[in-house]
Design a protein around this motif. Structure first.
Motif, PDB file in Angstrom:
ATOM      1  N   UNK A 187      13.269 -40.094  -1.150  1.00  0.00           N
ATOM      2  CA  UNK A 187      12.838 -38.672  -1.197  1.00  0.00           C
ATOM      3  C   UNK A 187      13.984 -37.680  -1.745  1.00  0.00           C
ATOM      4  N   UNK A 188      13.761 -37.449  -2.812  1.00  0.00           N
ATOM      5  CA  UNK A 188      14.951 -36.586  -3.509  1.00  0.00           C
ATOM      6  C   UNK A 188      14.788 -35.147  -3.520  1.00  0.00           C
ATOM      7  N   UNK A 189      13.555 -34.562  -3.173  1.00  0.00           N
ATOM      8  CA  UNK A 189      13.234 -33.214  -3.209  1.00  0.00           C
ATOM      9  C   UNK A 189      12.675 -32.862  -1.754  1.00  0.00           C
ATOM     10  N   UNK A 190      12.877 -31.431  -1.421  1.00  0.00           N
ATOM     11  CA  UNK A 190      12.108 -31.072  -0.450  1.00  0.00           C
ATOM     12  C   UNK A 190      10.656 -30.916  -0.388  1.00  0.00           C
ATOM     13  N   UNK A 191       9.999 -31.039   0.716  1.00  0.00           N
ATOM     14  CA  UNK A 191       8.902 -30.915   0.885  1.00  0.00           C
ATOM     15  C   UNK A 191       8.207 -29.570   1.231  1.00  0.00           C
ATOM     16  N   UNK A 192       8.989 -28.437   1.340  1.00  0.00           N
ATOM     17  CA  UNK A 192       8.817 -27.225   2.038  1.00  0.00           C
ATOM     18  C   UNK A 192       7.580 -26.554   1.277  1.00  0.00           C
ATOM     19  N   UNK A 193       7.475 -26.270  -0.081  1.00  0.00           N
ATOM     20  CA  UNK A 193       6.594 -25.669  -0.670  1.00  0.00           C
ATOM     21  C   UNK A 193       5.580 -26.415  -1.106  1.00  0.00           C
ATOM     22  N   UNK A 194       5.363 -27.708  -0.710  1.00  0.00           N
ATOM     23  CA  UNK A 194       4.339 -28.702  -1.471  1.00  0.00           C
ATOM     24  C   UNK A 194       3.235 -28.516  -0.510  1.00  0.00           C
ATOM     25  N   UNK A 195       1.966 -28.730  -1.258  1.00  0.00           N
ATOM     26  CA  UNK A 195       0.701 -28.657  -0.753  1.00  0.00           C
ATOM     27  C   UNK A 195       0.814 -29.781   0.390  1.00  0.00           C
ATOM     28  N   UNK A 222      -1.467 -32.066   1.231  1.00  0.00           N
ATOM     29  CA  UNK A 222      -1.891 -33.340   0.633  1.00  0.00           C
ATOM     30  C   UNK A 222      -0.687 -33.915   0.581  1.00  0.00           C
ATOM     31  N   UNK A 223       0.236 -33.411  -0.236  1.00  0.00           N
ATOM     32  CA  UNK A 223       1.408 -34.344  -0.658  1.00  0.00           C
ATOM     33  C   UNK A 223       2.433 -34.379   0.790  1.00  0.00           C
ATOM     34  N   UNK A 224       2.391 -33.445   1.384  1.00  0.00           N
ATOM     35  CA  UNK A 224       3.232 -33.947   2.703  1.00  0.00           C
ATOM     36  C   UNK A 224       2.576 -34.889   3.615  1.00  0.00           C
ATOM     37  N   UNK A 225       1.260 -35.252   3.805  1.00  0.00           N
ATOM     38  CA  UNK A 225       0.581 -36.208   4.260  1.00  0.00           C
ATOM     39  C   UNK A 225       0.955 -37.356   3.566  1.00  0.00           C
ATOM     40  N   UNK A 226       0.985 -37.464   2.359  1.00  0.00           N
ATOM     41  CA  UNK A 226       1.279 -38.640   1.458  1.00  0.00           C
ATOM     42  C   UNK A 226       2.793 -38.994   1.678  1.00  0.00           C
ATOM     43  N   UNK A 227       3.847 -38.291   1.813  1.00  0.00           N
ATOM     44  CA  UNK A 227       5.064 -38.583   2.081  1.00  0.00           C
ATOM     45  C   UNK A 227       5.079 -39.312   3.533  1.00  0.00           C
ATOM     46  N   UNK A 228       4.324 -38.638   4.459  1.00  0.00           N
ATOM     47  CA  UNK A 228       4.351 -39.330   5.743  1.00  0.00           C
ATOM     48  C   UNK A 228       3.730 -40.597   5.694  1.00  0.00           C
ATOM     49  N   UNK A 229       2.823 -40.799   5.037  1.00  0.00           N
ATOM     50  CA  UNK A 229       2.132 -42.320   4.952  1.00  0.00           C
ATOM     51  C   UNK A 229       3.003 -43.062   4.338  1.00  0.00           C
ATOM     52  N   UNK A 230       3.851 -42.541   3.382  1.00  0.00           N
ATOM     53  CA  UNK A 230       4.848 -43.606   2.848  1.00  0.00           C
ATOM     54  C   UNK A 230       6.088 -43.812   3.499  1.00  0.00           C
ATOM     55  N   UNK A 231       6.243 -43.058   5.095  1.00  0.00           N
ATOM     56  CA  UNK A 231       7.270 -43.234   5.970  1.00  0.00           C
ATOM     57  C   UNK A 231       8.589 -42.580   5.788  1.00  0.00           C
ATOM     58  N   UNK A 232       8.390 -41.365   4.757  1.00  0.00           N
ATOM     59  CA  UNK A 232       9.488 -40.523   4.239  1.00  0.00           C
ATOM     60  C   UNK A 232       9.499 -39.496   5.348  1.00  0.00           C
ATOM     61  N   UNK A 233      10.494 -39.112   5.969  1.00  0.00           N
ATOM     62  CA  UNK A 233      10.544 -38.146   6.986  1.00  0.00           C
ATOM     63  C   UNK A 233      11.414 -37.027   6.623  1.00  0.00           C
ATOM     64  N   UNK A 234      12.541 -37.155   5.768  1.00  0.00           N
ATOM     65  CA  UNK A 234      13.332 -35.868   5.311  1.00  0.00           C
ATOM     66  C   UNK A 234      14.108 -36.418   4.004  1.00  0.00           C
ATOM     67  N   UNK A 235      14.599 -35.418   3.539  1.00  0.00           N
ATOM     68  CA  UNK A 235      15.327 -35.739   2.100  1.00  0.00           C
ATOM     69  C   UNK A 235      16.570 -36.586   2.303  1.00  0.00           C
TER      70      UNK A 235
END
Length: 59
Positions: free
Chosen positions: A8-16, A18-31
């Motif tokens: 993960x190279x960019x922040x999830x702060x202003x993401x929808x 759905x995209x936050x849940x996708x990052x969680x499903x991939x196992x990515x927790x932080x930048x």
């Protein structure tokens, strides 16, 4: 199967949500967090949804 490294190279702060849940499903927790996954069609679909937030390389 081939392995891929997803970072993960960019922040999830202003993401929808759905995209936050996708990052969680991939196992990515932080930048700058990196996970190694199998290169399957379902993982490729998840990466396509958040391609602007992650960087993918072969493991």
């Amino acid at each position: 199967m081939a392995q891929i490294k997803i970072t993960q190279t960019k922040s999830r702060i202003n993401c929808p949500a759905v995209q936050k849940r996708t990052l969680d499903a991939l196992g990515l927790k932080k930048m700058n967090h990196t996970v190694v996954k199998e290169d399957t069609p379902s993982i490729q679909g998840m990466i396509k949804k958040v391609h602007h937030l992650v960087e993918v390389t072969k493991a």
